[in-house]
Design an enzyme around this catalytic site. Structure first.
Site, PDB file in Angstrom:
ATOM      1  N   SER A 133       0.852  -1.195   0.000  1.00 45.31           N
ATOM      2  CA  SER A 133       0.000   0.000   0.000  1.00 45.31           C
ATOM      3  C   SER A 133       0.881   1.235   0.000  1.00 45.31           C
ATOM      4  CB  SER A 133      -0.864   0.022   1.268  1.00 45.31           C
ATOM      5  OG  SER A 133      -1.523   1.269   1.410  1.00 45.31           O
ATOM      6  N   TYR A 137      -1.666  -1.014  10.745  1.00 43.48           N
ATOM      7  CA  TYR A 137      -1.679  -1.387   9.316  1.00 43.48           C
ATOM      8  C   TYR A 137      -0.408  -0.953   8.586  1.00 43.48           C
ATOM      9  CZ  TYR A 137      -3.657  -1.377   4.507  1.00 43.48           C
ATOM     10  OH  TYR A 137      -3.918  -1.586   3.171  1.00 43.48           O
TER      11      TYR A 137
HETATM   12  N1  LIG Z   1      -8.799  -0.622  -0.519  1.00 45.93           N
HETATM   13  C1  LIG Z   1      -7.718   0.145  -0.438  1.00 45.93           C
HETATM   14  O1  LIG Z   1      -7.811   1.386  -0.430  1.00 45.93           O
HETATM   15  C2  LIG Z   1      -6.347  -0.473  -0.370  1.00 45.93           C
HETATM   16  C3  LIG Z   1      -5.245   0.375  -0.551  1.00 45.93           C
HETATM   17  C4  LIG Z   1      -3.977  -0.160  -0.497  1.00 45.93           C
HETATM   18  C5  LIG Z   1      -3.799  -1.511  -0.278  1.00 45.93           C
HETATM   19  N2  LIG Z   1      -4.895  -2.316  -0.112  1.00 45.93           N
HETATM   20  C6  LIG Z   1      -4.645  -3.740   0.123  1.00 45.93           C
HETATM   21  O2  LIG Z   1      -5.253  -4.464  -0.912  1.00 45.93           O
HETATM   22  C7  LIG Z   1      -5.549  -5.776  -0.439  1.00 45.93           C
HETATM   23  C8  LIG Z   1      -7.010  -6.082  -0.777  1.00 45.93           C
HETATM   24  O3  LIG Z   1      -7.794  -5.175  -0.007  1.00 45.93           O
HETATM   25  P1  LIG Z   1      -9.244  -4.680  -0.461  1.00 45.93           P
HETATM   26  O4  LIG Z   1      -9.219  -3.213  -0.341  1.00 45.93           O
HETATM   27  O5  LIG Z   1      -9.647  -5.316  -1.719  1.00 45.93           O
HETATM   28  O6  LIG Z   1     -10.087  -5.177   0.799  1.00 45.93           O
HETATM   29  P2  LIG Z   1     -11.187  -6.280   0.998  1.00 45.93           P
HETATM   30  O7  LIG Z   1     -12.250  -6.150  -0.040  1.00 45.93           O
HETATM   31  O8  LIG Z   1     -11.563  -6.213   2.431  1.00 45.93           O
HETATM   32  O9  LIG Z   1     -10.392  -7.643   0.693  1.00 45.93           O
HETATM   33  C9  LIG Z   1      -9.612  -8.295   1.632  1.00 45.93           C
HETATM   34  C10 LIG Z   1      -9.519  -9.729   1.217  1.00 45.93           C
HETATM   35  O10 LIG Z   1      -8.645 -10.440   2.091  1.00 45.93           O
HETATM   36  C11 LIG Z   1      -9.286 -11.633   2.531  1.00 45.93           C
HETATM   37  N3  LIG Z   1      -8.752 -11.997   3.834  1.00 45.93           N
HETATM   38  C12 LIG Z   1      -8.722 -11.272   4.975  1.00 45.93           C
HETATM   39  N4  LIG Z   1      -8.142 -11.970   5.961  1.00 45.93           N
HETATM   40  C13 LIG Z   1      -7.795 -13.172   5.425  1.00 45.93           C
HETATM   41  C14 LIG Z   1      -7.160 -14.330   5.937  1.00 45.93           C
HETATM   42  N5  LIG Z   1      -6.762 -14.426   7.206  1.00 45.93           N
HETATM   43  N6  LIG Z   1      -6.970 -15.385   5.101  1.00 45.93           N
HETATM   44  C15 LIG Z   1      -7.360 -15.326   3.812  1.00 45.93           C
HETATM   45  N7  LIG Z   1      -7.961 -14.260   3.268  1.00 45.93           N
HETATM   46  C16 LIG Z   1      -8.175 -13.194   4.072  1.00 45.93           C
HETATM   47  C17 LIG Z   1     -10.769 -11.263   2.556  1.00 45.93           C
HETATM   48  O11 LIG Z   1     -11.603 -12.387   2.417  1.00 45.93           O
HETATM   49  P3  LIG Z   1     -12.270 -13.240   3.600  1.00 45.93           P
HETATM   50  O12 LIG Z   1     -12.792 -12.271   4.596  1.00 45.93           O
HETATM   51  O13 LIG Z   1     -13.305 -14.029   2.856  1.00 45.93           O
HETATM   52  O14 LIG Z   1     -11.161 -14.084   4.122  1.00 45.93           O
HETATM   53  C18 LIG Z   1     -10.858 -10.451   1.261  1.00 45.93           C
HETATM   54  O15 LIG Z   1     -10.967 -11.317   0.159  1.00 45.93           O
HETATM   55  C19 LIG Z   1      -5.252  -5.768   1.052  1.00 45.93           C
HETATM   56  O16 LIG Z   1      -3.982  -6.332   1.270  1.00 45.93           O
HETATM   57  C20 LIG Z   1      -5.230  -4.308   1.387  1.00 45.93           C
HETATM   58  O17 LIG Z   1      -4.430  -4.026   2.523  1.00 45.93           O
HETATM   59  C21 LIG Z   1      -6.161  -1.827  -0.155  1.00 45.93           C
END
Ligand SMILES: NC(=O)c1ccc[n+]([C@@H]2O[C@H](COP(=O)([O-])OP(=O)(O)OC[C@H]3O[C@@H](n4cnc5c(N)ncnc54)[C@H](OP(=O)(O)O)[C@@H]3O)[C@@H](O)[C@H]2O)c1
Length: 251
Positions: A136, A149
């Site tokens: 991120s 985080y």
């Molecule tokens: N959204 C943003 O603004 C942003 C910005 C920078 C980076 N990111 C990063 O991008 C990635 C995806 O995030 P997102 O924004 O798409 O959020 P999200 O929709 O909440 O997706 C998170 C994913 O991780 C899975 N997950 C969580 N804990 C887990 C575990 N212990 N084992 C296996 N799967 C797990 C969740 O599925 P389940 O709950 O079904 O397990 C879900 O599929 C993350 O690493 C996040 O930190 C996001």
């Protein structure tokens, strides 16, 4: 996605919602055989036919090895791995909960390490493969509320830098994806206006384009990334003054 992609097979974690889900759908629609992992089997099943659902908790190293075995047994040697499983919760300075810090590190950082340890040896043995993880822009610098985080994401960027040169010599490409704000369940809890907010399909498109181009760092949106890098380069007294004024007081 009309582009011809350089992979036959891919394994994506964090695939049930948000950015990971969109990456899975776009890879599959481009003809890549995709295995999708997250903890929610129902959401993985809803991704549709042709996508191999492998429920997995990435905090369990043994389960990650079993999952990697299953992926290769069912779709063949993995060409591309995208590790997106992640979690976020804001930290209030009057409630520093060590369990939250440990949970966030165990999911975001060790979750990547567990999957990496499961796939890297077999890719190195084959002399080819590509492994990427989603860190991120929050890993560029410390930001208010991100005390649990941000360090996990800084660690993921550092991890990629540590591994890239040696793994490249073994034929395995390491890369890191650094998104800005993306509208997903993870950011839905934010109670402030998110600058340069992007939709998850666009984040997935840029991630896949960067991976296909073989870039080490895939960071977007570009203008937000440029602003954050400039901020990061400032001397600390000015950096903290700007953070206090434009981040803390603006919220
Ligand atoms: N959204 C943003 O603004 C942003 C910005 C920078 C980076 N990111 C990063 O991008 C990635 C995806 O995030 P997102 O924004 O798409 O959020 P999200 O929709 O909440 O997706 C998170 C994913 O991780 C899975 N997950 C969580 N804990 C887990 C575990 N212990 N084992 C296996 N799967 C797990 C969740 O599925 P389940 O709950 O079904 O397990 C879900 O599929 C993350 O690493 C996040 O930190 C996001």
């Amino acid at each position: 996605m009309s582009q011809t992609l350089p992979w036959k097979t891919a394994w994506v974690t964090g695939a049930s919602t948000g950015i990971g889900r969109e990456i899975v759908l776009q890879l599959a629609s481009a003809g890549v055989k995709v295995a999708a992992s997250a903890r929610s089997p129902d959401k993985l099943a809803a991704l549709g036919h042709g996508i191999l659902a492998i429920p997995l908790d990435v905090t369990d190293a043994g389960a990650c090895r079993v999952a990697a075995d299953r992926v290769e047994a069912e779709i063949g040697p993995i060409d591309l791995v995208v590790l997106g499983a992640g979690t976020y919760a804001p930290v209030a300075i009057d409630h520093l909960d060590p369990q939250l810090f440990a949970h966030t590190m165990s999911t975001n950082y060790m979750g990547v390490v567990n999957c990496l340890a499961a796939v890297a040896p077999r890719m190195m043995a084959r002399g080819q493969g590509q492994i990427s993880w989603i860190a991120s822009v929050a890993g560029f610098m410390g930001l208010p509320k991100a005390a649990a985080y941000g360090p996990t994401k800084a660690a993921l960027i550092n991890l990629a830098e540590c591994l890239e040169p040696e793994m490249k010599l073994k034929g395995v490409r390491i890369s890191v994806i650094n998104p800005g704000f993306v509208a997903t369940p993870l950011t839905a809890q934010n109670d402030f206006e998110m600058p340069f907010l992007m939709q998850p399909d666009e984040a997935a498109r840029r991630s896949i384009a960067g991976l296909a181009a073989g870039r080490f760092e895939i960071a977007y949106p570009r203008r937000f990334v440029a602003i954050l890098r400039a901020l990061r380069a400032l001397p600390y007294p000015i950096f903290f003054r700007l953070i206090t004024r434009f981040v803390l007081k603006a919220r």
